[in-house]
Every structure is written in structure tokens, then in C-alpha cells.
Design a protein around this motif. Sequence first.
Motif, PDB file in Angstrom:
ATOM      1  N   GLN A  59       7.631   9.279   4.883  1.00  0.00           N
ATOM      2  CA  GLN A  59       7.396   9.696   3.485  1.00  0.00           C
ATOM      3  C   GLN A  59       7.285  11.226   3.400  1.00  0.00           C
ATOM      4  OE1 GLN A  59       7.563   8.611   0.561  1.00  0.00           O
ATOM      5  NE2 GLN A  59       6.162   9.764  -0.733  1.00  0.00           N
ATOM      6  N   GLN A  60       6.607  11.846   4.373  1.00  0.00           N
ATOM      7  CA  GLN A  60       6.499  13.311   4.355  1.00  0.00           C
ATOM      8  C   GLN A  60       7.876  13.942   4.543  1.00  0.00           C
ATOM      9  OE1 GLN A  60       3.784  15.288   3.602  1.00  0.00           O
ATOM     10  NE2 GLN A  60       5.430  16.787   3.492  1.00  0.00           N
ATOM     11  N   ASN A  81      -0.520   0.387  14.138  1.00  0.00           N
ATOM     12  CA  ASN A  81      -0.962   1.767  13.921  1.00  0.00           C
ATOM     13  C   ASN A  81       0.197   2.749  14.074  1.00  0.00           C
ATOM     14  OD1 ASN A  81      -3.656   1.123  13.476  1.00  0.00           O
ATOM     15  ND2 ASN A  81      -4.215   1.324  15.633  1.00  0.00           N
ATOM     16  N   GLN A  82       0.938   2.588  15.164  1.00  0.00           N
ATOM     17  CA  GLN A  82       2.059   3.485  15.429  1.00  0.00           C
ATOM     18  C   GLN A  82       3.059   3.437  14.268  1.00  0.00           C
ATOM     19  OE1 GLN A  82       2.411   5.666  17.813  1.00  0.00           O
ATOM     20  NE2 GLN A  82       4.390   6.298  16.953  1.00  0.00           N
ATOM     21  N   MET A  94       9.755  13.855   1.401  1.00  0.00           N
ATOM     22  CA  MET A  94       9.346  14.931   0.478  1.00  0.00           C
ATOM     23  C   MET A  94       9.874  16.272   0.965  1.00  0.00           C
ATOM     24  SD  MET A  94       5.541  13.758  -0.904  1.00  0.00           S
ATOM     25  CE  MET A  94       4.611  13.916   0.608  1.00  0.00           C
ATOM     26  N   PHE A 113       0.844  -1.213   0.000  1.00  0.00           N
ATOM     27  CA  PHE A 113       0.000   0.000   0.000  1.00  0.00           C
ATOM     28  C   PHE A 113       0.874   1.256   0.000  1.00  0.00           C
ATOM     29  CE2 PHE A 113      -0.977   2.967   3.542  1.00  0.00           C
ATOM     30  CZ  PHE A 113      -1.791   3.852   2.851  1.00  0.00           C
ATOM     31  N   HIS A 118       1.036   4.138  -3.075  1.00  0.00           N
ATOM     32  CA  HIS A 118       0.783   5.581  -2.905  1.00  0.00           C
ATOM     33  C   HIS A 118       2.057   6.405  -3.119  1.00  0.00           C
ATOM     34  CE1 HIS A 118      -3.388   5.885  -0.725  1.00  0.00           C
ATOM     35  NE2 HIS A 118      -3.454   5.330  -1.899  1.00  0.00           N
ATOM     36  N   ALA A 139       2.465   2.438  11.138  1.00  0.00           N
ATOM     37  CA  ALA A 139       1.873   2.999   9.919  1.00  0.00           C
ATOM     38  C   ALA A 139       1.988   4.523   9.929  1.00  0.00           C
ATOM     39  CB  ALA A 139       0.410   2.570   9.803  1.00  0.00           C
ATOM     40  N   LEU A 140       1.728   5.121  11.088  1.00  0.00           N
ATOM     41  CA  LEU A 140       1.824   6.581  11.195  1.00  0.00           C
ATOM     42  C   LEU A 140       3.269   7.035  10.979  1.00  0.00           C
ATOM     43  CD1 LEU A 140      -0.479   8.495  11.676  1.00  0.00           C
ATOM     44  CD2 LEU A 140      -0.022   8.432  14.118  1.00  0.00           C
ATOM     45  N   CYS A 177       4.157   7.020   7.345  1.00  0.00           N
ATOM     46  CA  CYS A 177       3.623   8.248   6.712  1.00  0.00           C
ATOM     47  C   CYS A 177       4.539   9.432   7.028  1.00  0.00           C
ATOM     48  CB  CYS A 177       2.207   8.558   7.211  1.00  0.00           C
ATOM     49  SG  CYS A 177       0.935   7.414   6.649  1.00  0.00           S
ATOM     50  N   GLU A 178       4.969   9.535   8.285  1.00  0.00           N
ATOM     51  CA  GLU A 178       5.876  10.625   8.671  1.00  0.00           C
ATOM     52  C   GLU A 178       7.174  10.549   7.858  1.00  0.00           C
ATOM     53  OE1 GLU A 178       6.463  10.492  12.904  1.00  0.00           O
ATOM     54  OE2 GLU A 178       4.382  10.973  13.360  1.00  0.00           O
TER      55      GLU A 178
END
Lengths: 328, 328
Positions: free
Chosen positions: A147-148, A137-138, A151, A77, A81, A140-141, A144-145
Motif C-alpha cells: 500500500q505504501q 505477520n510477514q 502511494m 481491514f 483503511h 500483513a507487513l 502494508c509495504e
Amino acid sequence: MQTALNLQAHIALVQAELDRLALPSSPALLYEPIRYFLNLGGKRLRPALLMESCVLMGGNLQEAIGPALAVELFHNFTLLHDDIMDEAPLRRNQATVHTRYNSSIAILSGDALFVLAYQQLLHTRPQALPELLTLFNQTALEVCEGQQLDMDLASMEEVKIDDYLKMIALKTSVLLAASLKMGALIAGANHADADLLYRFGKSLGIAFQIQDDILDIFGDPEKFGKQPGGDILSNKNTFLKLKAFELADEAQKNELKAAYALNSSSQAQEKVEQVTRLFEKLGVKALTEAEKERHLTDALQALDAVNMPESGKSGLRQYARFLVDREH
Amino acid sequence: MQTALNLQAHIALVQAELDRLALPSSPALLYEPIRYFLNLGGKRLRPALLMESCVLMGGNLQEAIGPALAVELFHNFTLLHDDIMDEAPLRRNQATVHTRYNSSIAILSGDALFVLAYQQLLHTRPQALPELLTLFNQTALEVCEGQQLDMDLASMEEVKIDDYLKMIALKTSVLLAASLKMGALIAGANHADADLLYRFGKSLGIAFQIQDDILDIFGDPEKFGKQPGGDILSNKNTFLKLKAFELADEAQKNELKAAYALNSSSQAQEKVEQVTRLFEKLGVKALTEAEKERHLTDALQALDAVNMPESGKSGLRQYARFLVDREH
């Protein structure tokens, strides 16, 4: 590689489970892209290590299969993305989902794939579920952090090595770390051991990523399967690039900048050669290898302290060494 | 509206919990867009009904707060991603996340918001968790299916009313249905009652969406807060549009097609007037109201069969009637 581990068998099992994962047939444009993306393949490293960790800590392999699939589906996933955000045309030499279909379909089928990951997580011991879900969950978050942060760093003029290490820890390592810890939690291991396996996975993941950075430039094209310098051509932040800028004097910094500024396709070969020559002049490769070893050493120290049969530890040690020295 | 329910108090509680939801400060471009989006507001209907359902079935309100937030955060996640796919510039008269930031940030902060939803789901009775998670996953997947179906139908020449109803059931109703069922599961209600509440929510959700379709055209602009005909201007599939095409003879069909083909902004008023006139000529409004009533009736029949204090049922009945007759 011959060890006490059963990683090849775990990988085969994960692959078989992925192949027989029942996806609804409709809406076709939601589920077909998921099947397409899963069929592109992958090392299946994280789920195999989750299963191995569970077995080595005395757990039941059957109870690890669902969470192992969850980790692998989640990983896919994020790749699906990320490909949209990075505008990547190819993934494993095949069209990415947003290229083959479109961005909306890639966003939505990615979302659905994320849900499929959570569905698989349920197939384990109910008593382990709250802890597994909290960790998942932790993680996964944090991914995301990561990947940000990636960027954010991509648009910065000067990137600190510490920020880069933080980014790869979040984007790459925490999922490997969580996989190992999840296996331990499913086995009912105590928290000290589970946390040590987490640290083993996190440091190993960083070393793994640094080896990725090395292979891109110094890998044998025949073994690595692609032309060297892809990261250089895309101006990607890597440990080598940041180390080079850190070590360079003003004149060398300008040379590096000039080389990285070569962006036309006709200058591709020249760009890779110039940057590689500067890396060699600055002795970046040896320093990068040393950094990799530092993280591997930390991983192995954590592993040493785990309460686990010596044959298992020895297998994981060999495998860790194999991963960070791999040639592709 | 005065009933035995405590919906206003639940809405206030959800809002307060959302306001004090602790989001990390960094990376700012991951978490700021989430805060921004949550601050755009919303009816907070689903979480309030989840809490109400829990209380009415004899459960503990405190155990419903986490799952209520999960449902609300999930709903916002779907809106955030839908806005990218629909290329919507505005949400509640404010810039959408992908417009205010960019698409990559909107994809990623949406993903993180989805994880936050799963985090909240954990704050409930551990014994209820497997069932809640199973239902939540199933619902999330169905909402993705609904969004894909919506995109599929948007590109089709002729849309069947049954497909439209299936789409709105998935895209809108199942989350309302799941909210009510989750409340019942947290309360430890039996499966028959939980499933009846699910059916109540699902049919109510369809009636709710049909009222949405009606309000867009026949709503009082002063009460509705926007100019009528937005759905007509965007050529959106609505129950009224599909019913009109179903009833129209060949000449009227061509008139409808010609009216819907008016796409320049100078023809906006004319387009809305022409389509509305044709709807009136075909008697579409009354038939749409009848369809809405049919679903409301089914909802109320399901509610009647739930084993719940009569005062609660009476409150839910009044509230359902209020929702499907609402003027904004």
C-alpha cells in the motif's frame, strides 16, 4: 464451473461464519462499522482457497475455518483503511466507512477488525499456530509495504513496470499466496509443497490483478457491472498504462499525457476514449495478456510440482484459468 | 528508589532492544515514521513490569523480552493512531507522525507497527503462545473500545463518573494489567496468581491515570515539565472535572460551564485559574486523591494474595505507591 473442488461450499461456509460472527454491541460506533463493512460482501476468494488447499493437502476442514476467517477479516481491514487513504467515497457501490461515519471511526474500527482477524487465527491446531502466525505477520507487513509503494508510485512522474509488478505482488498477491500456504500448513504438509502452493498463489495473484487492469478498460460493461475506464479516469497506474508509456514514442507520450491530463467531469468520456484508442494503437492489450499468461504459466508450473492428488491439481488448474479469464 | 525489583535494568534492556530493532529500509515512508515515533521515548513502564512479573513468578527473563517488546510496540501503535484521531500536533513536545508526514502515512505506519508487535509476541515459549495471544488480542480490542468510549464521552453533554472510570480502565489500565499477567503466564504461574496480578495492574492503572489527572492541574510545573492545566484548556474529561460537575450546585455548574467555554488563546490563563479555583472551592482534589487511594488499595489487596516471595511483593508495593504519588 464444475471441478473436483468445493469452492462454492467453502465460500458459503465462510459467508455463514461471517454472518454469525459475534461482535459486541458496545461501543456501537466501534463495532457497527465493522458489521456494515463485512455486509458489503466480497468474493471470499482467499478464505475459500485456504480451505480448499487444506482439504487437498489432506487436512481437516474444521481446522481451516478460523484461519480462513482471519485472512478474510484481515483483507477487509486493509480495504477499510485503504479507503481512508485513497479518499474513496464508495466501496461496492455503497458508502465507505469514513464517508458514512468519519475518519476517526474508520481508523479505529479498522484497528479493531485487525484484532478480530488475529482472534480467528487462534482457532486452529495449536501446533500449527507459530508457523501460521509467522506467515500471517510477514504477509500483513508486506501488504502494508504494498500500500505504501502504491502511494509512492502514485506521486511519481515515471513508474517502472518492475516497480508496479512488485507493488501488486505485495498489495494483492502475497495474501492469496499466504492463504494457500496456510491451508497446507494446517494440513501438516511439508514445507516444499507449502512453498510451491505459495508460489502458485503469488503468481496467480499477479495474473489476477493484471486481468483486473484489463477488465477495467476492455471488459464488457454488462458483465463487468460498471462503466469501463474507471482506472483511466482516476489516472491509476495499471499494467496497460505503464506499458503504453514504455512503448510510446515522444509524440505518442505527449498524446498520452495530454489525454490523462483531461480531468474535468465533462471530459470523462473523451478521456477514456482517447486513452483507449492510444492503448489500441500501441498494441498494449495483447502485451498485457501475454504478461498475464507468463504469470499464470509460472503459477501452473509450481502447482504441477506439488505432491497432491491429480484431481485436486486439475481442479485448481481450471479454477486458475477461470480466474484470470473472468469477465467480472 | 531502592527495591528488590530490577525495573531500571528492565527499562534499559527494553530500550536497547527497541534501539536495535531491525526495520526494513524500504518503503522509507512506511518504516521511517515508526523509527521516528519509537525514538520519541516513553517510560517503558509496561514492558518493564511484564519482565519483572515474569522474573518474580520464577520465569526466565529471556522468554519475556519478546512479549515485553510486543506490549511496548502495541502501546506506541495506539498512541500513533490516537494522535490522528485527536488531531494532536505534538507528542512529547515533538511533531506527531500525521503532522510531520501526513494522515495516510500515519495510518499505515501505525498498522505496520501493530504487526511488528505481533511479530515480537512470537519470541517466547511456544507453549505459552496461545494463552498470550488470546490475552493480547482481548486487551487490544479493549483498548480500541476505550478509545471509542473516550471519543463518545468527549461529545457528550454530561458524563457519568462510572463511564469515565470504565473508559480509563479500558484505554489505560487493561494493558498494564495484561502486561503483568503475561509475565506470569510466561513464567508458567497458575491462573489464580496470574489473575491476581491482572487485578493488581488494572487497579494500579486506574490510580495511575487519576494521578495523571491530578498532576495536570496540581503538579509542580518545574517537576512536571509542562504548564499546568493542559486538560482544562482542551476541555478534557478528567476525574476532577466530572467530580466538580457532580458536586456543584446550579450556580457553580454555570460558573464551571462558563469557565470551560473560554476558548480563545488570550483567555487561556484565566480559564485555567477559574476552573482551578472552582475545583478548590468544591474540594475536588481531596476527593480525587481518595478515589485514587481506593484503587491503589484494591491493587495492593490483590498483590497481597499472590503467591510470590515477600521481597518481590514488597518491591511491587513500593513501586505502586511511587507511581501513584509520582510528581511527573
